[in-house]
Write a protein that holds these residues in place. Structure first.
Motif: not given
Length: 174
Positions: A27-33, A57-64
């Protein structure tokens, strides 16, 4: 914890949730995306402290992991409301890890103000070694110690230097 301790408005979408280490670094490597991705419900997990399920939940391939929320709607509303408050001109990011490779990835981030709390020594600019000799502290999990630092339960850095300069300044600790 720092926002709460200082009585500040929460300007981060990461309040009351967590990410796994590799997802956070991604996430931190591509925050705005990722901020511009739609939040999608993935599954429920169980919060032992509250004895309730919480949404993952997910933002694309990142889970929260919204471990302090008990409905997807509540998590979603909070996420989007707080994303609007991000000050892209004054970012400060932090994490903690006991993994040297994760620390190296974090240190390479193109973010000026950042700190990674670690339980070992390191010469990397973003690293803050929190090594305590107290037997009571040694029994605690790393996240508990980091939270204790943010609430002034333990002293390791000057919070104002950390927020203003993006690095710990141990010289000012009383």
């Amino acid at each position: 914890m720092t926002y709460h301790t200082l009585g500040m408005e929460f300007l981060s979408p990461f309040i009351n949730l967590y990410l796994k280490e590799q997802d956070y670094l991604k996430f931190l490597n591509n925050m705005k995306y990722y901020i511009n991705c739609s939040l999608k419900f993935v599954r429920w997990e169980y919060n032992n402290s509250y004895k309730k399920n919480f949404p993952v939940c997910a933002l694309d391939d990142v889970e929260l992991f919204f471990n302090h929320y008990f409905s997807f709607d509540e998590a979603e509303r909070s996420w989007y409301r707080r994303c609007l408050k991000i000050n892209w001109d004054n970012l400060f990011v932090m994490m903690y890890t006991d993994n040297k490779d994760s620390l190296a990835c974090f240190d390479r981030l193109k973010i000026d103000k950042k700190v990674c709390f670690i339980p070992f020594a390191s010469d990397l600019n973003s690293a803050d070694s929190i090594i305590f000799s107290s037997k009571e502290i040694e029994k605690k999990e790393l996240w508990e110690i980091v939270n204790g630092l943010a609430t002034s339960l333990y002293y390791s850095y000057d919070i104002f230097d950390l927020l203003l300069e993006g690095k710990p300044n141990h010289a000012r600790i009383l």
